[in-house]
Enzyme design. Structure first.
Site: not given
Ligand SMILES: [Zn+2]
Length: 580
Positions: A107, A510
């Site tokens: 997950c 710059d």
């Molecule tokens: Zn999950």
């Protein structure tokens, strides 16, 4: 063990064949709940095919060696991961993945599913690593949607470039051997670097990316399955079907049925959500892009950015807008060849700097008092990339020693004269002219020397001397670029910053940067900038911004945050160039 960060070496057995099964015997490191190592891959991952899986024992032996010889500096330890997981902290999305032993899925930290007990989870630096350990991607939080790998201090340059190459080709052409050869390292060494930094082999990373992209196409588009198979680089429908079934335990059609697609998408039009880790300063991004948008090719309007694109003889366009609520950019792509989608999406991710890891960047920038102030006021500013390296380089040359406004007008004229008419959407009238057209174009409105610089660049691109894609050795690329008369260090660094996404690129000469810090010479600036490494490109963005705001204060009313962020022509980096 609790008192120090967990290293990949600690987790070595996770990647071995021996411990791949979830029933593997517990070891001390497992009891602690496991590890977190380095960052993760460009928003993808999943289970590798058995045919590309690297042999386990070799892996474990290599990692065992690191255990003794490498003291890796970790960004996160498992306690941080644990806190992030329990609070579903979006700032950590994509920085690690959670394998849940009870369900066998992995997950994102933001997964809405009920939180698993700490003893049942393991942490992985990349989705590919979780997949290699035998976990399947979660169908609820959809790991394929997580933001990509942050470029961060300590990650090997070789790995970063390899990731970029994989992103551009999906490892389609020649596999790991060719990838290693292009990077100038041995394939064993490359594999070792990948394992150390990403916890997974190059093949596993590439396979995971293909699979994740396929899942995204299944979920987010109505592309027929045979097209999905090809667009995600599977080569054949059979391999695609087998790959999806193996990982998701469902057929592609079954997966699509799970998604309730309410809107009917027109043909050749695709809609994607590209996640980022907050904060993301979208206003700042648009404020930078707007004054530089090439008329006819790019449009910034009503909070959206869109532009015309051309790839392999096909034309199309895309449009990007912010979805603050879901921490994502919404992208609408209209393009006739679905096989190009992978490349297009990767390029857009890079263009909008979606992989940036804000907390890591801010740590370095806060050290400098001037930057600290800016960072505090406008968190989440990213370094804008570009769609096409050649186009950006031309734009940078056009901007030498004139204002941004002047350069934009000049770019518009160049497009009108040499670009191919193409008007698929509001404000878009042309495609940017390719190198073949500009190689001997008679460019007006600029000094002849500058016109010749553009032609020389275009010729070098046509000859293959310079290629903006698949750059392996940055220094060599920049040196080649600087061989073109009229291109100097400043232009090269600007190209590195925006076309190559080098987080540490720094145009030190710059004048805008010098003024922002009240410094008189580039050397003093370089010394001060040492503390900002490896994020000097971000510091540059903030400093240009400082100047933009100073101008706003002096002259125009500051209407909004957007207005304050405007880096208009006052951001004089284009007034001044190191180029001769
Ligand atoms: Zn999950």
């Amino acid at each position: 063990m609790n008192n120090r960060s967990w290293t990949l070496a600690d987790a070595a057995p996770l990647q071995t064949g021996r411990f791949r099964t979830l029933q593997a015997p517990l070891r001390n490191w497992q009891k602690e709940s496991s590890f977190i190592g380095r960052e993760q891959r460009i928003g993808d991952a999943s289970k590798p095919n058995s045919q590309v899986r690297e042999p386990g024992p070799k892996t474990s032996r290599l990692l065992a060696v690191f255990h003794y010889h490498e003291v890796t500096k970790m960004n996160l330890d498992w306690r941080v991961c644990s806190r992030a997981r329990l609070s579903r902290d979006a700032r950590f999305d994509g920085k690690f993945f959670i394998g849940v032993r009870t369900s066998g899925v992995y997950c994102r930290p933001i997964c809405p599913a009920p939180t698993a007990k700490e003893k049942n989870v393991r942490y992985f630096p990349t989705a590919a690593a979780a997949a290699e350990a035998g976990f399947r991607p979660c169908l609820r939080c959809r790991p394929e949607c997580s933001p990509g790998t942050p470029a961060w201090l300590g990650t090997s340059n070789t790995v970063l470039r390899a990731l970029r190459l994989i992103g551009e080709s999906a490892l389609e052409d020649g596999g790991v051997e060719e990838l290693a050869e292009r990077l100038g390292v041995g394939s064993r060494h490359l594999r070792r670097l990948f394992l150390r930094h990403l916890g997974a082999t190059p093949s596993a990373v590439a396979q995971t990316r293909r699979l994740h992209f396929a899942k995204k196409l299944i979920d987010e588009t109505r592309l027929p399955m045979n097209q999905v198979a090809l667009a995600s680089g599977f080569g054949s429908v059979r391999r695609f079907n087998a790959g999806i079934r193996k990982v998701y335990h469902r057929t592609p059609t079954q997966i699509r049925r799970l998604v309730r697609q309410t809107t009917v998408q027109p043909e050749n039009e695709y809609f994607f959500h590209l996640r980022f880790r907050p904060p993301y300063n979208w206003q700042g991004m648009l404020a930078f892009l707007a004054p530089r948008a090439t008329p006819g090719v790019e449009v910034v309007d009503l909070g959206k950015y869109r532009r015309s694109i051309s790839l392999d003889g096909q034309d199309g366009y895309f449009e990007v807008s912010l979805d603050q609520e879901h921490n994502s950019l919404d992208v609408r792509v209209q393009f006739g060849e679905p096989r190009a989608l992978f490349f297009i999406i990767e390029r857009i991710r890079a263009m909008f700097d979606l992989n940036a890891d804000w907390p890591a960047i801010v740590r370095s920038l806060r050290i400098d008092p001037v930057l600290a102030q800016r960072v505090e006021a406008y968190p989440g500013l990213r370094t804008p990339g570009c769609w096409n390296g050649f186009e950006l380089a031309v734009r940078a040359i056009l901007g030498q020693q004139i204002t941004v406004k002047g350069a934009t007008a000049l770019a518009g004229r160049l497009v009108k004269m040499f670009g191919r008419p193409f008007a698929p959407a509001d404000g878009i009238t042309h495609l940017f002219p390719p190198a073949e057209v500009l190689a001997d174009a008679r460019l007006a409105g600029m000094p002849e020397a500058r016109a010749e610089t553009i032609r020389a660049l275009a010729r070098a691109v046509c000859d293959g001397q310079i290629s903006f894609d698949r750059i392996v050795e940055l220094d060599r690329f920049l040196a080649t670029l600087c061989e073109i008369p009229g291109i100097g260090t400043w232009t090269a660094q600007y190209v590195a910053m925006r076309a190559l996404g080098e987080p540490d690129a720094f145009p030190s000469g710059d004048i805008g940067l010098l003024r922002a810090l009240n410094l008189s010479n580039p050397r003093a600036l370089e010394e001060r900038a040492e503390a900002w490494r490896p994020w000097r490109a971000y510091a540059t963005m903030y400093l240009w911004n400082v100047r933009g705001e100073a101008k706003t204060r002096a002259g125009r009313p500051a209407l909004s945050k957007t207005k304050n962020m405007t880096m208009d022509e006052a951001s004089s980096y284009e007034n001044f160039s190191m180029a001769k």
